[in-house]
Design a protein around this motif. Structure first.
Motif, short mmCIF file in Angstrom:
data_model
loop_
_atom_site.label_atom_id
_atom_site.label_comp_id
_atom_site.label_asym_id
_atom_site.label_seq_id
_atom_site.Cartn_x
_atom_site.Cartn_y
_atom_site.Cartn_z
N PRO A 142 5.55 -3.30 0.68
CA PRO A 142 6.90 -2.87 0.29
C PRO A 142 7.83 -4.08 0.15
CG PRO A 142 6.14 -1.67 2.22
CD PRO A 142 5.15 -2.75 1.98
N PHE A 144 10.89 -4.61 0.85
CA PHE A 144 11.76 -5.01 1.95
C PHE A 144 10.99 -5.73 3.04
CE2 PHE A 144 10.52 -1.77 4.99
CZ PHE A 144 10.06 -0.74 4.18
N LEU A 145 9.69 -5.40 3.15
CA LEU A 145 8.88 -6.08 4.16
C LEU A 145 8.64 -7.54 3.75
CD1 LEU A 145 7.49 -5.47 6.80
CD2 LEU A 145 5.41 -5.07 5.56
N ILE A 148 11.75 -9.35 4.61
CA ILE A 148 11.90 -9.61 6.04
C ILE A 148 10.97 -10.73 6.48
CG2 ILE A 148 11.51 -8.62 8.33
CD1 ILE A 148 12.46 -5.96 7.25
N ALA A 260 16.35 -1.19 -9.83
CA ALA A 260 16.22 -0.23 -8.74
C ALA A 260 15.86 -0.93 -7.44
CB ALA A 260 15.15 0.80 -9.08
N LEU A 264 17.02 -2.46 -2.42
CA LEU A 264 16.32 -2.85 -1.19
C LEU A 264 16.54 -4.32 -0.87
CD1 LEU A 264 13.07 -0.89 -1.88
CD2 LEU A 264 14.55 -0.54 0.05
N THR A 267 20.04 -5.14 0.32
CA THR A 267 20.33 -4.67 1.67
C THR A 267 19.77 -5.64 2.70
OG1 THR A 267 20.06 -2.48 0.78
CG2 THR A 267 20.30 -2.64 3.13
N PHE A 278 26.13 0.17 -3.36
CA PHE A 278 25.75 1.59 -3.47
C PHE A 278 25.42 2.17 -2.10
CE2 PHE A 278 22.21 4.62 -3.97
CZ PHE A 278 22.91 5.65 -4.55
N ILE A 279 24.57 1.43 -1.33
CA ILE A 279 24.20 1.94 -0.02
C ILE A 279 25.42 2.06 0.89
CG2 ILE A 279 22.91 1.33 2.07
CD1 ILE A 279 21.26 2.59 -0.12
N ILE A 294 25.52 5.41 -10.15
CA ILE A 294 24.43 6.14 -10.80
C ILE A 294 24.62 6.12 -12.32
CG2 ILE A 294 23.33 8.40 -11.04
CD1 ILE A 294 23.99 8.99 -8.19
N TYR B 140 11.57 5.21 -7.37
CA TYR B 140 12.36 4.80 -6.21
C TYR B 140 13.82 5.17 -6.39
CZ TYR B 140 9.13 1.86 -3.67
OH TYR B 140 8.10 1.40 -2.92
N MET B 141 14.31 4.83 -7.60
CA MET B 141 15.71 5.05 -7.90
C MET B 141 16.04 6.53 -7.77
SD MET B 141 17.69 2.75 -8.82
CE MET B 141 19.24 2.41 -9.57
N ILE B 144 16.02 7.57 -4.19
CA ILE B 144 17.21 7.10 -3.47
C ILE B 144 18.43 7.94 -3.85
CG2 ILE B 144 18.80 5.17 -3.19
CD1 ILE B 144 16.36 3.32 -3.50
N PHE B 145 18.55 8.25 -5.15
CA PHE B 145 19.69 9.06 -5.59
C PHE B 145 19.64 10.45 -4.96
CE2 PHE B 145 20.36 6.68 -9.86
CZ PHE B 145 21.01 5.67 -9.16
N MET B 235 4.93 4.51 0.67
CA MET B 235 5.83 3.38 0.40
C MET B 235 7.26 3.86 0.16
SD MET B 235 4.94 0.00 -1.09
CE MET B 235 3.81 -0.37 -2.36
N ALA B 238 8.86 4.77 3.35
CA ALA B 238 9.26 3.59 4.12
C ALA B 238 10.54 3.00 3.55
CB ALA B 238 8.13 2.55 4.10
N ALA B 239 10.62 2.95 2.21
CA ALA B 239 11.82 2.38 1.59
C ALA B 239 13.05 3.21 1.91
CB ALA B 239 11.63 2.28 0.08
N PHE B 242 14.05 2.70 5.38
CA PHE B 242 14.68 1.39 5.55
C PHE B 242 16.14 1.43 5.15
CE2 PHE B 242 15.85 -2.82 4.04
CZ PHE B 242 15.63 -3.53 5.19
N LEU B 243 16.47 2.23 4.14
CA LEU B 243 17.85 2.30 3.67
C LEU B 243 18.71 3.25 4.51
CD1 LEU B 243 17.23 2.40 -0.15
CD2 LEU B 243 18.18 0.53 1.17
N LEU B 245 18.02 6.44 4.79
CA LEU B 245 17.97 7.77 4.21
C LEU B 245 16.70 8.50 4.64
CD1 LEU B 245 19.06 6.83 0.59
CD2 LEU B 245 20.41 8.08 2.25
N GLY B 255 8.40 3.03 8.48
CA GLY B 255 9.52 2.40 7.78
C GLY B 255 10.73 2.24 8.68
N ILE B 258 10.29 -0.56 11.21
CA ILE B 258 10.52 -1.88 10.64
C ILE B 258 12.01 -2.16 10.56
CG2 ILE B 258 10.23 -3.28 8.56
CD1 ILE B 258 7.65 -1.73 8.04
N GLY B 277 4.88 -3.47 10.31
CA GLY B 277 4.72 -3.96 8.94
C GLY B 277 3.26 -4.13 8.59
N LEU B 280 1.60 -0.76 8.23
CA LEU B 280 1.98 -0.09 6.98
C LEU B 280 1.23 -0.69 5.79
CD1 LEU B 280 3.99 1.92 5.64
CD2 LEU B 280 5.54 0.02 5.35
#
Lengths: 325, 305
Positions: A142, A144-145, A148, A260, A264, A267, A278-279, A294, B140-141, B144-145, B235, B238-239, B242-243, B245, B255, B258, B277, B280
């Motif tokens: 992923p 974000f991993l 990190i 998109a 991540l 953030t 957005f977040i 959006i 993903y988008m 997330i939305f 995945m 996890a994303a 992470f956010l 949500l 997720g 992490i 991590g 995952l």
């Protein structure tokens, strides 16, 4: 070609209308423009009066029409948190995100082309196997991993690179805050763009490799070999040219999708761009800002996809003829 | 049953499977991970959901082999004093359940949409247009939305209470077009064939033809993409976690583990982030490797690369 363009653009407009309708209904149902204007300390009567003045008691479609009209003029409402028009907020944040996407795309293109070609030409060599092995691990990681891990290795353990923010920026043309021109800005940019490119790089390498291997099997390449051309000429001129076509079309869309993933990456690195904005707007229940993100990102996607389709129609006539029916 | 096992042993499938070391190893690893995740209450030394067994004094202990490590916690503890090993097992169980659930939902939506648009011409253009638009945005988008909208609708506290089913719903809604496209493509190929013509001549209803005659013949590509889709769903989960949500901190998935560790990485507590991590990535990697193998075995020409 003209008819194809018209049809494709009409389709793009339709998609934008749908996106704006979805965005507006979120805003209509969950946002409270009165709160965005005057805050919480107003009596219910005054509130009702303001609602009437703003036309918030009109039928849904009337309000949607008004929203569309002002959206076309670049007005998407006001942010509750920033106390500013959202277009202003987004425009201030956009350069950071676009620079990030640009640098990540640069990394992807510069690395994936040579690596993909190499592993297609010599599929059995150790290095190609290594490239393919690393790329499937990359696909499974992923974004974000990756980010990190980069922070842990290069900021916490080694202390070589800064772990958050954009660093020193220079203002260009009066509105574009660029981190590309200062040493500090570039140092801050390095890790986020590597992290962002890590998701697309393996996909591109695999794509280029498989397309190229397919091209290398075709008859005209065999003919080129039979003519006794030098290997370099066969690989880089004859074969590679025809590899590019599918790569450009898939690649164009994928680079759009990178927007998109900025949500991540930004953030993790506290990058002051549209994604982290957005977040934050979701956390603050700042509906106007969230919805306009959006709409804006939807707009970017639609424009990129339409352009890619048009370019594809330009270079590959079968698409626009097949679509006609 | 014995008959089935015997047939399996002499089939092409197991012949190729046992000759491929990568497929064998990934399957073994996946099996170990899944069994460990679902028997978490039996094999985990601590129960991370039970606040009475957690001692805040144990928080941020390094792994057992480090100087300050405690023998009680093999892989160290997180910021709340939960043992990493136990929390990761429980977290992996949540991740896998959400991944499987989301894929099931995607497959259901996608198969219905794919059948309809492949078999009924009038619905085709509109359904596929929706799928195209959704695919052109990244999944993903969309996830997330939808997640952000849901959080706004339910409020943060309620969202966290029903996070697991919501995540299944979100990821399912975001990724169904993959299935719809695959099913539609094979429906278009199948409907040309004579047995469908025969079924129509007999006078069977459309629903029956679609469900009983076409669907069974479109299942092999569905199977091919399902493996990779499970990895994608895990995945996405996890994303989203992470956010902020996704799963809340008191019922963490891999997720969200992490995420919670990320805040402590600057103070040197690397194990809270790195262990989940690694787990995952291992989980997703073996599923992807198996998916590649299944794809090559079932239909080498379906996808390239």
């Amino acid at each position: 070609m003209f008819a194809f363009t018209v049809r494709r653009v009409a389709q793009a407009v339709l998609v934008m209308l749908i996106i704006s309708l979805i965005g507006f209904s979120i805003k209509h149902n969950f946002g409270d423009p009165v709160r965005e204007l005057v805050g919480e300390r107003v009596t219910p009567q005054e509130r009702q009066q303001i609602r009437d003045q703003l036309g918030l008691n009109d039928p849904f479609m009337v309000q949607y029409g008004r929203f569309l009209k002002s959206a076309v003029h670049g007005d998407l409402g006001r942010s509750f948190f920033f106390k500013k028009p959202v277009t202003e907020v987004i425009l201030a944040k956009a350069p950071a995100t676009l620079e990030l996407v640009f640098c990540a795309s640069l990394i992807v293109i510069l690395l994936s082309v040579p690596l993909g070609i190499y592993s297609a030409i010599h599929p059995r060599r150790l290095l190609s196997r290594l490239i393919m092995g690393v790329s499937i691990v990359g696909v499974s990681m992923p974004v974000f991993l990756t980010a990190i891990l980069l922070i842990y290795i290069f900021s916490v353990e080694l202390g070589w690179l800064p772990s958050f923010g954009r660093g020193e920026t220079v203002q260009l043309f009066g509105f574009w805050d660029s981190g590309l021109l200062t040493r500090d800005g570039l140092r801050h940019l390095l890790m986020p763009s590597v992290a962002l490119s890590s998701i697309m790089l393996p996909l591109f390498i695999r794509l280029i490799r498989s397309e190229m291997m397919e091209v290398l099997e075709t008859e005209y390449v065999k003919f080129a070999w039979a003519k006794g051309l030098r290997p370099r000429r066969v690989w880089y001129v004859h074969a590679f040219k025809n590899t590019l076509l599918p790569v450009i079309t898939v690649g164009g869309v994928q680079l759009g999708i990178m927007v998109a993933f900025t949500i991540l990456t930004e953030t993790v690195f506290q990058w002051q761009g549209m994604g982290s904005m957005f977040i934050e707007s979701v956390e603050r229940a700042d509906t106007a800002l969230m919805v306009s993100y959006i709409v804006v990102v939807g707009f970017i996607f639609v424009v990129v996809n339409t352009l890619v389709d048009l370019i594809y129609g330009l270079v590959n006539p079968t698409v626009r003829i097949a679509g006609r029916k | 049953m014995i008959n089935f096992l015997r047939r399996l042993r002499s089939s092409d499938f197991s012949y190729y499977f046992f000759r491929d070391p990568i497929a064998l190893v990934s399957f073994a690893v996946l099996l170990v991970l899944v069994v460990a995740a679902f028997s978490a209450p039996l094999i985990a030394p601590h129960n991370p959901y039970d606040p009475t067994t957690i001692d805040i004094m144990d928080s941020e202990l390094p792994p057992a082999w480090a100087a300050e490590g405690s023998r009680n916690f093999l892989l160290g503890t997180d910021d709340m004093g939960r043992g990493m090993f136990s929390t990761m097992l429980y977290g992996m169980r949540i991740s896998i359940i959400i991944g499987l659930g989301a894929v099931l939902l995607q497959a259901m939506i996608g198969i219905v949409v794919g059948l309809l648009s492949g078999y009924i011409k009038r619905l085709d253009s509109i359904l596929m247009r929706i799928a195209d638009v959704q695919l052109s945005f990244s999944t993903y988008m969309i996830a997330i939305f939808i997640g952000a909208t849901f959080q706004m609708v339910f409020g943060v506290a309620n969202y966290e209470k029903i996070a697991a089913p919501l995540l299944i719903l979100i990821i399912g809604l975001a990724e169904w077009p993959q299935y719809a496209r695959t099913v539609r493509a094979s429906v278009l190929a199948e409907r040309q064939k004579e047995y469908i013509e025969a079924a129509r001549v007999i006078g069977l209803s459309k629903v029956r033809i679609m469900w009983r005659h076409i669907l069974p013949n479109t299942l092999s590509p569905v199977l091919v993409i399902s493996t990779v889709q499970v990895a994608n769903a895990i995945m996405s989960e996890a994303a989203l976690s992470f956010l902020g949500l996704g799963m809340p901190q008191n019922k963490p998935s891999l997720g969200s583990l992490i995420t919670s560790g990320f805040e402590y990485i600057f103070s040197g507590s690397w194990w809270i982030t790195i262990f989940p991590g690694i787990l995952l990535v291992t989980l997703i990697l073996v599923i992807n490797l198996l998916g590649d193998w299944v794809r090559d075995y079932l239909n080498p020409k379906l996808y390239k690369g």
